[in-house]
Design a protein around this motif. Structure first.
Motif, PDB file in Angstrom:
ATOM      1  N   HIS A 106       0.809  -1.220   0.000  1.00 34.23           N
ATOM      2  CA  HIS A 106       0.000   0.000   0.000  1.00 34.23           C
ATOM      3  C   HIS A 106       0.841   1.269   0.000  1.00 34.23           C
ATOM      4  O   HIS A 106       0.306   2.361   0.067  1.00 34.23           O
ATOM      5  CB  HIS A 106      -0.966   0.002   1.195  1.00 34.23           C
ATOM      6  N   PHE A 107       2.167   1.141  -0.072  1.00 34.24           N
ATOM      7  CA  PHE A 107       3.011   2.316  -0.228  1.00 34.24           C
ATOM      8  C   PHE A 107       2.932   2.787  -1.683  1.00 34.24           C
ATOM      9  O   PHE A 107       2.983   1.979  -2.605  1.00 34.24           O
ATOM     10  CB  PHE A 107       4.464   1.999   0.103  1.00 34.24           C
ATOM     11  N   THR A 108       2.836   4.083  -1.909  1.00 35.45           N
ATOM     12  CA  THR A 108       2.841   4.606  -3.276  1.00 35.45           C
ATOM     13  C   THR A 108       4.124   5.372  -3.601  1.00 35.45           C
ATOM     14  O   THR A 108       4.388   5.625  -4.769  1.00 35.45           O
ATOM     15  CB  THR A 108       1.632   5.526  -3.537  1.00 35.45           C
ATOM     16  N   GLN A 109       4.915   5.730  -2.593  1.00 37.68           N
ATOM     17  CA  GLN A 109       6.233   6.336  -2.837  1.00 37.68           C
ATOM     18  C   GLN A 109       7.052   6.254  -1.562  1.00 37.68           C
ATOM     19  O   GLN A 109       6.528   6.426  -0.461  1.00 37.68           O
ATOM     20  CB  GLN A 109       6.125   7.798  -3.292  1.00 37.68           C
ATOM     21  N   VAL A 110       8.348   5.970  -1.724  1.00 35.29           N
ATOM     22  CA  VAL A 110       9.266   5.883  -0.585  1.00 35.29           C
ATOM     23  C   VAL A 110      10.520   6.679  -0.924  1.00 35.29           C
ATOM     24  O   VAL A 110      11.058   6.564  -2.032  1.00 35.29           O
ATOM     25  CB  VAL A 110       9.646   4.421  -0.272  1.00 35.29           C
ATOM     26  N   LEU A 111      11.002   7.477   0.039  1.00 35.20           N
ATOM     27  CA  LEU A 111      12.271   8.192  -0.111  1.00 35.20           C
ATOM     28  C   LEU A 111      13.144   7.944   1.120  1.00 35.20           C
ATOM     29  O   LEU A 111      12.642   8.010   2.250  1.00 35.20           O
ATOM     30  CB  LEU A 111      12.042   9.698  -0.250  1.00 35.20           C
ATOM     31  N   ASN A 116      16.356   6.701   7.972  1.00 39.59           N
ATOM     32  CA  ASN A 116      14.981   6.212   7.969  1.00 39.59           C
ATOM     33  C   ASN A 116      14.366   6.447   6.588  1.00 39.59           C
ATOM     34  O   ASN A 116      15.084   6.633   5.608  1.00 39.59           O
ATOM     35  CB  ASN A 116      14.181   6.906   9.084  1.00 39.59           C
ATOM     36  N   TYR A 117      13.024   6.476   6.534  1.00 38.22           N
ATOM     37  CA  TYR A 117      12.346   6.629   5.248  1.00 38.22           C
ATOM     38  C   TYR A 117      11.110   7.515   5.408  1.00 38.22           C
ATOM     39  O   TYR A 117      10.470   7.542   6.469  1.00 38.22           O
ATOM     40  CB  TYR A 117      11.903   5.261   4.693  1.00 38.22           C
ATOM     41  N   ALA A 118      10.797   8.246   4.352  1.00 37.62           N
ATOM     42  CA  ALA A 118       9.518   8.954   4.256  1.00 37.62           C
ATOM     43  C   ALA A 118       8.654   8.190   3.267  1.00 37.62           C
ATOM     44  O   ALA A 118       9.112   7.813   2.190  1.00 37.62           O
ATOM     45  CB  ALA A 118       9.736  10.394   3.775  1.00 37.62           C
ATOM     46  N   VAL A 119       7.401   7.965   3.654  1.00 36.58           N
ATOM     47  CA  VAL A 119       6.514   7.093   2.886  1.00 36.58           C
ATOM     48  C   VAL A 119       5.201   7.807   2.620  1.00 36.58           C
ATOM     49  O   VAL A 119       4.637   8.454   3.514  1.00 36.58           O
ATOM     50  CB  VAL A 119       6.224   5.790   3.675  1.00 36.58           C
ATOM     51  N   ARG A 120       4.716   7.698   1.371  1.00 38.88           N
ATOM     52  CA  ARG A 120       3.333   8.083   1.082  1.00 38.88           C
ATOM     53  C   ARG A 120       2.537   6.797   0.882  1.00 38.88           C
ATOM     54  O   ARG A 120       2.966   5.886   0.167  1.00 38.88           O
ATOM     55  CB  ARG A 120       3.250   8.942  -0.178  1.00 38.88           C
ATOM     56  N   MET A 121       1.366   6.731   1.515  1.00 37.18           N
ATOM     57  CA  MET A 121       0.560   5.521   1.455  1.00 37.18           C
ATOM     58  C   MET A 121      -0.921   5.876   1.522  1.00 37.18           C
ATOM     59  O   MET A 121      -1.300   6.977   1.940  1.00 37.18           O
ATOM     60  CB  MET A 121       0.920   4.585   2.611  1.00 37.18           C
ATOM     61  N   ARG A 122      -1.751   4.954   1.063  1.00 41.31           N
ATOM     62  CA  ARG A 122      -3.201   5.116   1.177  1.00 41.31           C
ATOM     63  C   ARG A 122      -3.681   4.359   2.391  1.00 41.31           C
ATOM     64  O   ARG A 122      -3.298   3.213   2.631  1.00 41.31           O
ATOM     65  CB  ARG A 122      -3.908   4.596  -0.073  1.00 41.31           C
ATOM     66  N   ARG A 296       4.565  17.249 -20.499  1.00 37.60           N
ATOM     67  CA  ARG A 296       3.363  16.467 -20.758  1.00 37.60           C
ATOM     68  C   ARG A 296       2.426  16.436 -19.553  1.00 37.60           C
ATOM     69  O   ARG A 296       2.859  16.263 -18.422  1.00 37.60           O
ATOM     70  CB  ARG A 296       3.752  15.039 -21.143  1.00 37.60           C
ATOM     71  N   GLU A 297       1.128  16.584 -19.823  1.00 40.56           N
ATOM     72  CA  GLU A 297       0.118  16.515 -18.767  1.00 40.56           C
ATOM     73  C   GLU A 297      -0.008  15.075 -18.272  1.00 40.56           C
ATOM     74  O   GLU A 297      -0.266  14.156 -19.051  1.00 40.56           O
ATOM     75  CB  GLU A 297      -1.242  16.975 -19.304  1.00 40.56           C
ATOM     76  N   PRO A 298       0.193  14.825 -16.964  1.00 43.42           N
ATOM     77  CA  PRO A 298       0.013  13.463 -16.456  1.00 43.42           C
ATOM     78  C   PRO A 298      -1.440  13.013 -16.612  1.00 43.42           C
ATOM     79  O   PRO A 298      -2.361  13.829 -16.665  1.00 43.42           O
ATOM     80  CB  PRO A 298       0.400  13.579 -14.972  1.00 43.42           C
ATOM     81  N   GLY A 299      -1.646  11.699 -16.678  1.00 44.57           N
ATOM     82  CA  GLY A 299      -2.987  11.149 -16.762  1.00 44.57           C
ATOM     83  C   GLY A 299      -3.778  11.416 -15.491  1.00 44.57           C
ATOM     84  O   GLY A 299      -3.217  11.776 -14.446  1.00 44.57           O
ATOM     85  N   PHE A 300      -5.087  11.221 -15.563  1.00 46.43           N
ATOM     86  CA  PHE A 300      -5.947  11.534 -14.428  1.00 46.43           C
ATOM     87  C   PHE A 300      -5.582  10.682 -13.204  1.00 46.43           C
ATOM     88  O   PHE A 300      -5.435  11.206 -12.097  1.00 46.43           O
ATOM     89  CB  PHE A 300      -7.421  11.308 -14.796  1.00 46.43           C
ATOM     90  N   THR A 301      -5.412   9.365 -13.414  1.00 48.20           N
ATOM     91  CA  THR A 301      -5.057   8.500 -12.288  1.00 48.20           C
ATOM     92  C   THR A 301      -3.701   8.869 -11.719  1.00 48.20           C
ATOM     93  O   THR A 301      -3.501   8.869 -10.493  1.00 48.20           O
ATOM     94  CB  THR A 301      -5.055   7.027 -12.720  1.00 48.20           C
ATOM     95  N   GLU A 302      -2.742   9.201 -12.582  1.00 43.93           N
ATOM     96  CA  GLU A 302      -1.421   9.614 -12.115  1.00 43.93           C
ATOM     97  C   GLU A 302      -1.523  10.835 -11.205  1.00 43.93           C
ATOM     98  O   GLU A 302      -0.872  10.915 -10.153  1.00 43.93           O
ATOM     99  CB  GLU A 302      -0.513   9.932 -13.299  1.00 43.93           C
ATOM    100  N   GLN A 303      -2.342  11.813 -11.599  1.00 45.52           N
ATOM    101  CA  GLN A 303      -2.505  13.008 -10.781  1.00 45.52           C
ATOM    102  C   GLN A 303      -3.194  12.674  -9.466  1.00 45.52           C
ATOM    103  O   GLN A 303      -2.847  13.209  -8.409  1.00 45.52           O
ATOM    104  CB  GLN A 303      -3.291  14.068 -11.549  1.00 45.52           C
ATOM    105  N   MET A 304      -4.183  11.801  -9.523  1.00 48.70           N
ATOM    106  CA  MET A 304      -4.920  11.437  -8.319  1.00 48.70           C
ATOM    107  C   MET A 304      -4.025  10.709  -7.309  1.00 48.70           C
ATOM    108  O   MET A 304      -4.100  10.934  -6.103  1.00 48.70           O
ATOM    109  CB  MET A 304      -6.112  10.557  -8.708  1.00 48.70           C
ATOM    110  N   MET A 305      -3.151   9.829  -7.825  1.00 50.68           N
ATOM    111  CA  MET A 305      -2.264   9.050  -6.964  1.00 50.68           C
ATOM    112  C   MET A 305      -0.997   9.812  -6.584  1.00 50.68           C
ATOM    113  O   MET A 305      -0.285   9.407  -5.664  1.00 50.68           O
ATOM    114  CB  MET A 305      -1.867   7.754  -7.677  1.00 50.68           C
ATOM    115  N   GLY A 306      -0.707  10.913  -7.309  1.00 49.41           N
ATOM    116  CA  GLY A 306       0.546  11.622  -7.064  1.00 49.41           C
ATOM    117  C   GLY A 306       1.739  10.923  -7.677  1.00 49.41           C
ATOM    118  O   GLY A 306       2.881  11.136  -7.267  1.00 49.41           O
TER     119      GLY A 306
END
Length: 338
Positions: A106-111, A116-122, A296-306
């Protein structure tokens, strides 16, 4: 404080072997381009290939490719960090594998963030709250424990869809985490390496109203999104089942990057084919404003998910963009006044 003139990009050269880039960065005299699971490294002055590393798979140093979640690349002074759906891989800039960390689904991005780590998740809401949220979390590198730092409602709820997606973006710079909180206005919070907030950046901003033309644009973007799979003949039926919510104005922040000890905040303000960037110092003081070529304009889902593919980067006071063509990609650059 400066306001840039409207500019066009200078063509640096052609990269015929790059057909579907997922992101890139320029650092020093090298251009790092991610395509799927592979990092290509080019000489900036000649655009000759110097090396490549990474491939698709599940073995050491290998990552998966998913159709809806682009892999991302982050280059530091010492490392090339590849974030994918199944793992985070840290290479030396030479391409040598340093370490890797298996990702939770369920992680969508990790840095990486210091040790440690910074995580974006739903995540789901608390008891009785049926909403879905995008959450930024501090992931302890030793214990794997999570600590939530921020959450905002996800743009796609069960029976409602925000037609101007507002995903949360974050960056790590010099062991500090920067998190934009555009639902609260023009706001960026800064966290130290222990996960504690150390300051916040708040600015006044001019709201851009959402017009009828904007609504039509985002409706078309939604219809064309391959992940949504909405056929034209099913559009009215889709609207009956899903509430399409349009805000009165665009969010304050569309995206941001940190480079050259500056925060470059991309807004939704456009002029012709140029998009506005507000340039702040690390304390949040305005240093200037630039209108730079849009990618280029990102797709709708790409924008929604970041998870939209970012085809621009900033390094050494220059704004670099990749232009996708049938025969490959062109690299262009613009000098940003300081």
């Amino acid at each position: 404080v400066f306001a840039s003139a409207f500019v066009s990009a200078e063509r640096i050269g052609m990269l015929p072997d790059i057909l579907e880039p997922d992101g890139f960065q320029v650092l020093g005299d090298e251009v790092f381009i991610l395509e799927g699971a592979t990092v290509h490294v080019f000489d900036l002055s000649t655009l000759s290939l110097k090396r490549r590393f990474g491939r698709e798979g599940q073995g050491p140093g290998e990552v998966e490719i998913t159709p809806w979640l682009a892999n991302t690349l982050h280059i530091t002074a010492e490392h090339a960090i590849l974030d994918s759906a199944n793992k985070l891989v840290v290479y030396a800039r030479s391409g040598e594998l340093i370490r890797e960390k298996i990702r939770r689904p369920h992680f969508t991005q990790v840095l990486p963030w210091d040790e440690n780590y910074a995580v974006r998740m739903r995540i789901g809401g608390d008891a009785g709250d049926m909403k879905q949220y995008s959450s930024i979390q501090f992931l302890n590198g030793e214990t794997d424990e999570l600590l939530e730092l921020y959450r905002q409602p996800f743009s796609g709820q069960r029976e409602q869809l925000d037609m101007i997606p507002d995903s949360v973006h974050f960056q790590v710079h010099e062991d500090n985490l920067y998190v934009e909180k555009s639902p609260e206005g023009f706001k960026i919070d800064v966290y130290g390496p222990d996960g504690q907030k150390i300051r916040e950046i708040n600015r006044e901003y001019d709201k851009r109203p959402v017009t009828r033309a904007d609504r039509q644009f985002y409706e078309q973007l939604l219809k064309e999104d391959p992940m949504m799979n909405i056929q034209e003949e099913n559009w009215e039926q889709f609207k009956e089942k899903t509430r399409l919510r349009y805000p009165d104005s665009f969010p304050a922040i569309r995206d941001f990057v940190i480079a050259d000890d500056r925060i470059y905040v991309q807004t939704f303000v456009k002029k012709d084919a140029l998009v506005e960037f507000l340039i702040l110092d690390l304390e949040g003081e305005l240093q200037g404003r630039a209108f730079l070529p849009e990618t280029r304009e990102p797709g709708f889902t790409e924008q929604m998910m970041g998870t939209g593919v970012r085809l621009f980067c900033i390094n050494g006071g220059r704004y670099f963009i990749l232009k996708e063509l049938d025969e490959g990609c062109e690299l262009h650059a613009v000098d940003i006044a300081h």
